[in-house]
Enzyme design. Structure first.
Site, mmCIF file in Angstrom:
data_model
loop_
_atom_site.group_PDB
_atom_site.id
_atom_site.type_symbol
_atom_site.label_atom_id
_atom_site.label_comp_id
_atom_site.label_asym_id
_atom_site.label_seq_id
_atom_site.Cartn_x
_atom_site.Cartn_y
_atom_site.Cartn_z
ATOM 1 N N CYS A 186 5.791 -12.752 8.348
ATOM 2 C CA CYS A 186 5.245 -11.761 7.408
ATOM 3 C C CYS A 186 4.462 -10.704 8.181
ATOM 4 C CB CYS A 186 4.440 -12.439 6.310
ATOM 5 S SG CYS A 186 3.142 -13.532 6.886
ATOM 6 N N GLN A 211 4.086 -15.570 11.200
ATOM 7 C CA GLN A 211 5.189 -15.267 12.113
ATOM 8 C C GLN A 211 6.284 -14.381 11.525
ATOM 9 O OE1 GLN A 211 4.900 -19.484 14.139
ATOM 10 N NE2 GLN A 211 6.712 -18.445 14.872
ATOM 11 N N GLN A 248 -0.901 -0.383 -5.313
ATOM 12 C CA GLN A 248 -2.049 -0.269 -4.414
ATOM 13 C C GLN A 248 -2.077 1.116 -3.781
ATOM 14 O OE1 GLN A 248 -2.743 -1.902 -0.345
ATOM 15 N NE2 GLN A 248 -4.250 -3.194 -1.382
ATOM 16 N N ARG A 254 -10.742 -2.855 -4.145
ATOM 17 C CA ARG A 254 -10.834 -3.867 -3.087
ATOM 18 C C ARG A 254 -12.043 -3.520 -2.232
ATOM 19 N NH1 ARG A 254 -6.507 -6.973 -0.024
ATOM 20 N NH2 ARG A 254 -7.826 -8.542 0.940
ATOM 21 N N HIS A 310 -9.304 -4.870 10.174
ATOM 22 C CA HIS A 310 -8.196 -5.311 11.038
ATOM 23 C C HIS A 310 -8.623 -5.387 12.495
ATOM 24 C CE1 HIS A 310 -5.253 -5.673 7.984
ATOM 25 N NE2 HIS A 310 -5.234 -4.394 7.678
ATOM 26 N N GLN A 348 9.366 -31.281 15.179
ATOM 27 C CA GLN A 348 8.278 -30.622 15.924
ATOM 28 C C GLN A 348 7.053 -30.350 15.033
ATOM 29 O OE1 GLN A 348 8.413 -29.554 19.425
ATOM 30 N NE2 GLN A 348 10.151 -30.946 19.403
ATOM 31 N N TYR A 369 -9.716 0.496 6.388
ATOM 32 C CA TYR A 369 -8.962 1.719 6.090
ATOM 33 C C TYR A 369 -9.937 2.828 5.659
ATOM 34 C CZ TYR A 369 -4.800 -1.211 6.416
ATOM 35 O OH TYR A 369 -3.820 -2.044 6.875
ATOM 36 N N ALA A 413 -1.391 -13.713 -1.625
ATOM 37 C CA ALA A 413 -0.259 -12.861 -1.268
ATOM 38 C C ALA A 413 0.813 -13.712 -0.594
ATOM 39 C CB ALA A 413 -0.739 -11.730 -0.375
ATOM 40 N N ARG A 414 0.541 -14.162 0.618
ATOM 41 C CA ARG A 414 1.564 -14.905 1.374
ATOM 42 C C ARG A 414 2.090 -16.132 0.621
ATOM 43 N NH1 ARG A 414 -1.671 -15.753 6.804
ATOM 44 N NH2 ARG A 414 -3.227 -16.273 5.216
ATOM 45 N N TRP A 456 -4.082 -13.052 19.790
ATOM 46 C CA TRP A 456 -5.456 -12.764 20.236
ATOM 47 C C TRP A 456 -6.397 -13.905 19.861
ATOM 48 C CZ3 TRP A 456 -9.333 -12.320 16.567
ATOM 49 C CH2 TRP A 456 -8.938 -12.113 15.246
ATOM 50 N N LEU A 511 13.327 -21.811 20.904
ATOM 51 C CA LEU A 511 12.932 -22.793 19.897
ATOM 52 C C LEU A 511 11.772 -22.248 19.081
ATOM 53 C CD1 LEU A 511 12.575 -25.710 18.685
ATOM 54 C CD2 LEU A 511 10.962 -26.037 20.528
ATOM 55 N N GLU A 518 -10.785 -3.698 4.690
ATOM 56 C CA GLU A 518 -9.977 -3.962 5.896
ATOM 57 C C GLU A 518 -10.041 -2.844 6.947
ATOM 58 O OE1 GLU A 518 -9.688 -6.459 3.358
ATOM 59 O OE2 GLU A 518 -8.331 -7.305 4.848
ATOM 60 N N GLY A 575 0.813 -1.222 0.000
ATOM 61 C CA GLY A 575 0.000 0.000 0.000
ATOM 62 C C GLY A 575 0.845 1.271 0.000
HETATM 63 P P1 NAP Z 1 7.934 -21.449 26.049
HETATM 64 O O1 NAP Z 1 7.177 -20.515 25.202
HETATM 65 O O2 NAP Z 1 9.310 -21.099 26.462
HETATM 66 O O3 NAP Z 1 7.044 -21.740 27.329
HETATM 67 C C1 NAP Z 1 7.444 -22.612 28.326
HETATM 68 C C2 NAP Z 1 6.502 -22.498 29.518
HETATM 69 O O4 NAP Z 1 6.959 -23.373 30.517
HETATM 70 C C3 NAP Z 1 6.442 -21.117 30.080
HETATM 71 O O5 NAP Z 1 5.069 -20.795 30.249
HETATM 72 C C4 NAP Z 1 7.171 -21.230 31.421
HETATM 73 O O6 NAP Z 1 6.394 -20.430 32.265
HETATM 74 C C5 NAP Z 1 7.080 -22.712 31.752
HETATM 75 N N1 NAP Z 1 8.298 -23.244 32.399
HETATM 76 C C6 NAP Z 1 9.586 -23.091 32.018
HETATM 77 N N2 NAP Z 1 10.406 -23.759 32.852
HETATM 78 C C7 NAP Z 1 9.623 -24.348 33.786
HETATM 79 C C8 NAP Z 1 9.885 -25.162 34.905
HETATM 80 N N3 NAP Z 1 11.120 -25.506 35.248
HETATM 81 N N4 NAP Z 1 8.846 -25.576 35.650
HETATM 82 C C9 NAP Z 1 7.579 -25.238 35.317
HETATM 83 N N5 NAP Z 1 7.270 -24.464 34.262
HETATM 84 C C10 NAP Z 1 8.285 -24.026 33.493
HETATM 85 O O7 NAP Z 1 8.050 -22.862 25.363
HETATM 86 P P2 NAP Z 1 6.979 -23.702 24.563
HETATM 87 O O8 NAP Z 1 5.590 -23.459 24.977
HETATM 88 O O9 NAP Z 1 7.498 -25.088 24.684
HETATM 89 O O10 NAP Z 1 7.136 -23.193 23.104
HETATM 90 C C11 NAP Z 1 8.397 -23.267 22.467
HETATM 91 C C12 NAP Z 1 8.453 -22.369 21.272
HETATM 92 O O11 NAP Z 1 7.621 -22.923 20.267
HETATM 93 C C13 NAP Z 1 7.962 -20.966 21.507
HETATM 94 O O12 NAP Z 1 9.028 -20.104 21.838
HETATM 95 C C14 NAP Z 1 7.345 -20.608 20.198
HETATM 96 O O13 NAP Z 1 8.284 -19.943 19.403
HETATM 97 C C15 NAP Z 1 7.022 -21.921 19.533
HETATM 98 N N6 NAP Z 1 5.571 -22.122 19.479
HETATM 99 C C16 NAP Z 1 4.742 -21.083 19.241
HETATM 100 C C17 NAP Z 1 3.405 -21.301 19.178
HETATM 101 C C18 NAP Z 1 2.456 -20.178 18.878
HETATM 102 O O14 NAP Z 1 2.838 -19.030 18.765
HETATM 103 N N7 NAP Z 1 1.187 -20.451 18.739
HETATM 104 C C19 NAP Z 1 2.891 -22.542 19.369
HETATM 105 C C20 NAP Z 1 3.745 -23.573 19.648
HETATM 106 C C21 NAP Z 1 5.093 -23.343 19.715
HETATM 107 P P3 NAP Z 1 6.769 -20.025 33.750
HETATM 108 O O15 NAP Z 1 8.268 -19.982 33.800
HETATM 109 O O16 NAP Z 1 6.102 -18.721 33.952
HETATM 110 O O17 NAP Z 1 6.156 -21.089 34.555
HETATM 111 FE FE1 SF4 Z 2 2.877 -17.878 5.134
HETATM 112 FE FE2 SF4 Z 2 3.939 -18.022 7.591
HETATM 113 FE FE3 SF4 Z 2 5.446 -17.489 5.434
HETATM 114 FE FE4 SF4 Z 2 3.748 -15.671 6.342
HETATM 115 S S1 SF4 Z 2 5.527 -16.456 7.435
HETATM 116 S S2 SF4 Z 2 4.071 -16.249 4.216
HETATM 117 S S3 SF4 Z 2 2.071 -16.950 6.976
HETATM 118 S S4 SF4 Z 2 4.348 -19.379 5.882
#
Ligand code: NAP
Ligand code: SF4
Length: 683
Positions: A344, A342, A103, A217, A255, A414, A169, A313-314, A571, A666, A167, A61
């Site tokens: 984009c 994540q 755009q 659009r 949005h 994973q 705007y 797009a993506r 959210w 991770l 969206e 845009g």
């Molecule tokens: P994380 O985001 O680092 O969360 C780990 C959780 O475990 C935290 O809530 C932490 O909270 C708790 N924890 C850590 N050490 C602990 C301990 N010794 N005893 C009890 N609790 C403990 O790790 P994750 O959930 O495994 O995710 C890993 C990565 O995967 C993320 O960084 C993310 O990048 C990715 N991921 C993202 C998504 C998403 O965005 N939807 C989904 C899946 C995975 P407290 O320390 O407060 O208790």
């Molecule tokens: Fe698609 Fe995710 Fe790449 Fe964005 S970061 S273009 S949503 S795979």
């Protein structure tokens, strides 16, 4: 051309322009539009896509005036001295054989600067700035600014413009009572609210001539309160058509709408029924959008007659050669967008340069180059998660001879777990893509075998991408019979009706969703989307299905749960768990896990109230038993370091990447980027 995609790949003539196929590369704000010298990188980004078969490209845009720019110093097109910069892009695209439309997007009340303007001075819930109300003469001037920017776009060599009317705007803000409380000729009734949009299209057409693409659009489903009824949307469509639009592109949701429209949980091609309703009532070609990420889906949508064109797009970030691969009948070689946002949209909304989780070369075409190697090496890669697969592919593409070892029977690491989460099924595509590519590139793959140092003796270089171990939190009782790891749960271990999840990170959220998600849930009913197109704005009262289990998520920290999830998707995950009545307890100290549940101490509920959001250490705590049948550990991960330790002192180069390198962060975005950068840096 493969008959499989005959609708998708057939040309379409619109006015004096012939589009080579039915896919439009949709608008993405890359972050290069405003960068000094960014036009050269932008040209390289688009040219790579044209070479990969993209036909018509719509740019990010660009505002028709400074107050409409999304941010301070955001891109706008107002004077002729800006044209050379644009010509770098248009010339490069044309030389490569593509078409490109600019755009024109006025951000209105979404502009994140103090000069934001809107039909009425009502702040958007997703912006801190309250906009200034445009005066009557300001509105006239803004219409003229659109016409003038379109004229300049033509001078700059663009083949057309897309007028951003959806969206939430500025143009969209004029259309609905929610944001337009005016009583002059630009508000007060639906026809008056539509005048701004139709005047813009009319004057843009007038100024650019008959042989220029003017796409509009159209916000077909606003998904906000006090919004347009579908009959008003159709009336606007007809007016825009009469005013000179060549194509109508479908827009879904503002949005600020609290309904997912492009996230991974939205069903594939989940909104094409709205485009179909437009197409049945209008004459000009209709483009459809949202969650169409494979040639199969696009072909299905077009063959069904839901639209004349598909905008993606993506998917073009994820794979620049999407169209060429479809044309060659190689859909399995397409690196499919998994709608994670994540790299984009999360980057765009936080002011970082856009890229792609599954393709870190996106927007770094001139820097991250995978040219042929000068010295082909034998490379052993250990671990076939995202990092190992991405490295193996990139290194083999450069001409190295790669052997990949994976302990599990299948590739994916994973991502084999992620794809089991309801709404994340598309993660399977990434595994399919890498599996196909490794086969095409002749990578030797050994699955179901844990590599030993002896297995790696043949290699000139070793890359360890062995991933992570789930962390045992060390809570007394955490090896008891009712305690499961998240991996076992996602792989189908039986889980009771009442569950405590230990850890509220990304995986804790995913597991809570997995355990509560009701398989009979209907996406549209759950989020309150009216498929009959009768409700104003397309909104109904959400009607989620009862959750499958009672889940309580625990965390030690006192921060708001889920605050580290992605800015454009967090959210959604938070709302999903709220709809499933998932309870959160923060500030927890774990005492013990017994056969009755988890014994914790936590701040009293009053402490939350009196603590103003933060809980001081000395706040009163109470001991509680969270009574559950099953406890699931989602307490993060630790790097797998055994093999790296075994190879310490090895004379060959040994690299450690992905979760095996840094488990604390991770995440697949970092892992894949690190892998491809390593492959690019090899001799
Ligand atoms: P994380 O985001 O680092 O969360 C780990 C959780 O475990 C935290 O809530 C932490 O909270 C708790 N924890 C850590 N050490 C602990 C301990 N010794 N005893 C009890 N609790 C403990 O790790 P994750 O959930 O495994 O995710 C890993 C990565 O995967 C993320 O960084 C993310 O990048 C990715 N991921 C993202 C998504 C998403 O965005 N939807 C989904 C899946 C995975 P407290 O320390 O407060 O208790
Ligand atoms: Fe698609 Fe995710 Fe790449 Fe964005 S970061 S273009 S949503 S795979």
């Amino acid at each position: 051309m493969t008959a499989r995609y005959q609708h998708l790949l057939s040309p379409l003539t619109v006015g004096s322009t012939t589009l080579p196929h039915r896919v439009i590369m949709g608008s993405m704000h890359t972050g290069l539009e405003e960068k000094d010298g960014g036009e050269h990188e932008l040209a390289a980004f688009y040219v790579e896509r044209v070479r990969g078969g993209a036909g018509l490209i719509v740019t990010g845009g660009v505002s028709p005036n400074p107050e409409g720019a999304a941010r301070h110093h955001g891109a706008h097109l107002t004077t002729e001295d800006q044209l050379p910069r644009h010509r770098v892009v248009t010339t490069a695209v044309h030389e490569a054989g593509g078409l490109i439309a600019l755009q024109l997007m006025h951000s209105g009340r979404y502009a994140m600067h103090e000069h934001a303007v809107a039909p009425s001075p009502i702040r958007a819930p997703i912006n801190k700035v309250t906009p200034r109300e445009l005066s009557g003469s300001d509105v006239e001037r803004t219409v003229e600014d659109f016409a003038s920017a379109a004229y300049l776009a033509r001078q700059a060599g663009y083949d057309g413009v897309e007028i951003m009317g959806s969206e939430g705007y500025l143009i969209n803000e004029f259309l609905v009572e929610h944001t337009n409380r005016r009583t002059d000729r630009w508000g007060g009734s639906p026809p008056a609210r539509r005048r701004f949009a139709t005047e813009i299209v009319r004057r843009v057409r007038e100024r650019t001539g008959p042989d220029f693409l003017v796409m509009y659009r159209l916000s077909a489903l606003d998904l906000v309160p006090d919004a347009q009824e579908f009959k008003e949307v159709l009336a606007l469509g007809r007016e825009v058509e009469t005013a000179g639009a060549s194509i109508i592109n479908t827009g879904i949701g503002w949005h600020e709408a609290r309904i997912p429209t492009i996230a991974t949980s939205v069903p594939g091609a989940g909104f094409t029924w709205v485009s179909r309703a437009l197409r049945e009532n209008l004459r000009i070609p209709i483009a459809t959008v949202n969650r169409i990420n494979t040639p199969e889906l696009a072909q299905e949508v077009l063959a069904r007659g839901d639209a004349d064109l598909v905008t993606m797009a993506r998917p073009f970030l994820a794979d620049p050669a999407f169209v060429a691969k479809a044309r060659e009948g190689q859909p399995d070689s397409i690196n499919t967008c998994i709608a994670c946002n994540q790299a984009c949209l999360d980057h765009t909304f936080t002011g970082r340069r856009m890229s792609c989780l599954v393709n870190p070369r996106a927007m770094r075409e001139t820097q991250l180059v995978l040219g042929p190697t000068r010295t082909a090496e034998q490379i052993a890669v250990v671990g076939a998660g995202p990092a190992g697969m991405a490295f193996a592919e990139a290194a083999a593409q450069r001409g190295h001879r790669v052997t990949l070892f994976e302990e599990q029977p299948e590739l994916g690491g994973q991502f084999q777990l992620a794809r089991r989460i309801p709404g994340k099924e598309d993660y399977q595509h990434t595994i399919r893509y890498f599996t196909t590519r490794l086969r095409e590139l002749g990578v030797t793959v050994h699955t179901g075998h844990r590599a030993t140092p002896a297995d790696l003796a043949f290699a000139d270089r070793v890359v360890i991408a062995a991933g992570v171990h789930p962390r045992r939190p060390g809570i007394p009782g955490d090896t008891g019979p009712a305690v499961l790891g998240y991996k076992e749960v996602l792989e189908g271990a039986p889980v009771g009706d009442r569950v405590a999840v230990i850890g509220a990170g990304g995986i804790g959220y995913d597991v809570a969703h997995f355990l509560t998600h009701n398989p009979s849930a209907d996406f549209y009913a759950e989020w309150g989307i009216d498929r009959s197109l009768e409700a104003r704005g397309g909104l109904l009262t959400p009607a989620p299905e009862p959750p499958m289990r009672r889940v309580t998520v625990l965390q030690r920290s006192t921060t708001k749960p889920g605050s580290r999830l992605g800015p454009t998707t967090g959210w959604i995950h938070r709302l999903e768990l709220r709809m499933a009545n998932v309870q959160f307890i923060t500030g927890v100290e774990y005492r013990e896990i017994t056969d009755r549940g988890v014994r914790i101490t936590a701040p009293t509920p009053d402490a939350h109230v009196h603590g103003g959001g933060g809980i001081a250490l000395e706040t009163p705590r109470v001991e509680t038993l969270v009574e559950v049948d099953t406890v699931v550990l989602c307490a993060g991960q630790e790097s797998r370091t055994e093999l790296a330790a075994d190879l310490a002192g090895d004379a060959r180069p040994v690299h450690v990447i992905g979760g095996a390198d840094v488990a604390a962060e991770l995440d697949a975005k970092r892992a894949i980027k690190q892998a491809v950068e390593l492959a690019a840096a090899l001799p």
